[in-house]
Design an enzyme around this catalytic site. Structure first.
Site, short mmCIF file in Angstrom:
data_model
loop_
_atom_site.label_atom_id
_atom_site.label_comp_id
_atom_site.label_asym_id
_atom_site.label_seq_id
_atom_site.Cartn_x
_atom_site.Cartn_y
_atom_site.Cartn_z
N SER A 1 0.77 -1.17 -0.08
CA SER A 1 -0.10 -0.10 0.01
C SER A 1 0.73 1.32 0.00
CB SER A 1 -0.82 0.12 1.07
OG SER A 1 -1.27 1.39 1.68
N GLY B 1 -11.71 6.48 5.42
CA GLY B 1 -12.40 6.88 6.74
C GLY B 1 -13.43 7.93 6.29
N ALA B 2 -13.70 8.70 5.16
CA ALA B 2 -14.47 9.89 4.94
C ALA B 2 -15.66 9.53 4.38
CB ALA B 2 -13.68 10.85 3.74
N GLY B 3 -15.93 8.21 4.48
CA GLY B 3 -17.25 7.67 3.87
C GLY B 3 -17.61 7.68 2.46
N SER C 1 -16.39 5.38 0.59
CA SER C 1 -16.16 4.03 0.25
C SER C 1 -14.80 3.68 -0.24
CB SER C 1 -17.31 3.76 -0.76
OG SER C 1 -18.51 3.68 -0.04
N SER D 1 -13.23 1.27 0.62
CA SER D 1 -12.93 0.01 0.79
C SER D 1 -13.51 -0.73 -0.13
CB SER D 1 -13.69 -0.38 2.39
OG SER D 1 -14.93 0.03 2.54
N ASP E 1 -22.51 0.51 -2.23
CA ASP E 1 -21.20 0.93 -2.26
C ASP E 1 -20.44 0.39 -3.56
OD1 ASP E 1 -21.75 2.65 -0.26
OD2 ASP E 1 -20.52 1.63 1.14
N TYR F 1 -23.51 0.19 12.98
CA TYR F 1 -24.04 -0.01 11.61
C TYR F 1 -24.86 -1.45 11.50
CZ TYR F 1 -24.60 -0.58 6.38
OH TYR F 1 -24.91 -0.88 5.22
C1 GLA Z 1 -22.35 2.27 3.99
C2 GLA Z 1 -22.71 0.81 3.61
C3 GLA Z 1 -23.63 0.90 2.49
C4 GLA Z 1 -24.89 1.89 2.85
C5 GLA Z 1 -24.24 3.04 3.64
C6 GLA Z 1 -25.71 3.90 4.27
O1 GLA Z 1 -21.63 2.98 3.11
O2 GLA Z 1 -21.46 0.30 2.97
O3 GLA Z 1 -24.21 -0.32 2.06
O4 GLA Z 1 -25.58 1.11 4.00
O5 GLA Z 1 -23.47 2.93 4.56
O6 GLA Z 1 -26.62 4.20 3.48
#
Ligand code: GLA
Length: 386
Positions: A67, A120-122, A124, A126, A170, A220
């Protein structure tokens, strides 16, 4: 030097041979949060913040993955590995495991990856990594894996190796993304439609709280269970109900007194959010951005009070925009408990928006506030010609 060149050169310095290159994007979500695992609707798009992977066969059973962001190399045997306690390797191992479970043979490989998706900023990062590794393995070892299978395998990798019971949004957005379009996805049938996003005089900007609260992953999974608990109760009255998608507000209200704790509020949020996605698409189609923005605020309100996945920092940022006349809408985005807000801002006021928001965040939370301008781009793909 471009990210793609940098990753390729790093590969060539560390390992032998000519690698294949893959680009895999992060995502935004315009509206429809926590609806995917409830068989509902979402409206995400892939963005120009991406992870690039260089991959090639190692010629043995050994795999080496480096990485660039963490400056760390991890080594494992392709036929003998286990989930690790935490960290990015799980996303890779999880995808390899999916190939093996499906009888798609893979051999040892080397990989260098790195990216421009803030971790970690939402956004995705990952999912982008999982989907990129999936396409890489399929390409390297000659398997024709349909896109939908790739998406489901990447999602499963997250369940089994990263321990997050995520929905499909995602991975779907990362693989299926299309430049200048959002994807209206029905998470039950997986039918989807591309929605052109040409916002006249407006754009989406992301404000990154730079926090990811420790409880995020377990909360979650708890939310997902709470929704299932709501469905279990309602099923006693109607066996035709298999998810919150089948429940109307009227039906929910008629059983209000029977739900424990916050289950009623959790279900109410999901049912209302599904309706908002449908309305939001209608508003987008009519280019009615004012109404679209109002739906974004309503979404945030529900996420914060009924679903309780926001946090102080996210609430500060959304509230602050209410005093800015050139912002039409704002909401937290993604799983919550940190990460980014998504904001619909008049293009003529972008600089002013940045200054105002950064000043407010600094004054209230004593933190810097990175703000990202994103473009909507194509999904996970093989890069050629480098
Ligand atoms: C994360 C999850 C998604 C979705 C969102 C919320 O990103 O990976 O599948 O549930 O949260 O909308």
């Amino acid at each position: 030097m471009s990210l793609q060149n940098k990753i390729k050169q790093t590969y060539q310095k560390r390992y032998e041979g000519e690698p294949i290159l893959i680009s895999s994007p992060g995502r935004i979500n315009l509206i429809g949060e926590h609806t995917d695992y409830n068989d509902g609707f979402v409206l995400p798009a892939a963005i120009d913040k991406e992870i690039v992977l260089a991959m090639g066969p190692s010629g043995s059973d050994e795999c080496k993955v480096y990485s660039t962001d963490y400056d760390a190399e991890l080594t494992f045997a392709i036929n003998d590995f286990k989930r690790v306690p935490f960290g990015w390797l799980n996303y890779i191992l999880g995808v390899i495991d999916q190939f093996q479970q499906k009888g798609l043979a893979v051999q040892g490989f080397n990989c260098v990856f790195g990216g421009a998706i803030p971790i970690g900023a939402g956004l995705s990062s990952s999912a982008a990594l999982e989907c990129g590794v999936g396409l890489g393995l399929a390409t390297l070892f000659g398997h024709e894996v349909p896109k939908l299978d790739l998406i489901k395998m990447a999602q499963k990798a997250e369940h089994t190796f990263a321990g997050v019971q995520c929905g499909i949004m995602d991975q779907f957005a990362s693989v299926m993304g299309k430049a200048d379009h959002a994807i209206r996805l029905d998470c039950r049938s997986l039918a989807f439609e591309y929605f052109p996003i040409s916002l006249e005089g407006y754009e989406f900007l992301l404000c990154d709280t730079q926090v990811k609260h420790a409880l995020a992953d377990s909360a979650y999974n708890t939310r997902r269970q709470e929704c299932e608990e709501g469905v279990d109760l309602l099923q006693r009255y109607d066996i035709g109900i298999s998810s919150l998608r089948d429940v109307t507000l009227k039906m929910l209200k008629s059983h209000k007194g029977e739900f424990k704790g916050k289950i009623y509020e959790r279900c109410r949020y999901v049912i209302e959010e599904n309706q908002r996605v449908i309305q939001a698409c209608e508003m987008l189609a009519k280019n009615n951005l004012v109404s679209f923005g109002k739906l974004m605020y309503a979404s945030h309100e529900g996420l914060s009070t009924d679903y309780e996945v926001s946090c102080r920092e996210l609430d500060t940022l959304v509230d602050a925009t209410k005093d800015l006349p050139y912002v039409l809408g704002s909401r937290m985005m993604g799983g919550g408990f940190g990460g980014c807000t998504i904001n619909l801002v008049a293009s003529a006021h972008v600089e002013e928006f940045k200054e105002q928001m950064q000043a407010i965040y600094q004054a209230k939370h004593r933190k810097e506030l990175p703000i990202y301008e994103v473009k909507i781009q194509d999904g996970t793909r093989l890069v050629t010609g480098i």
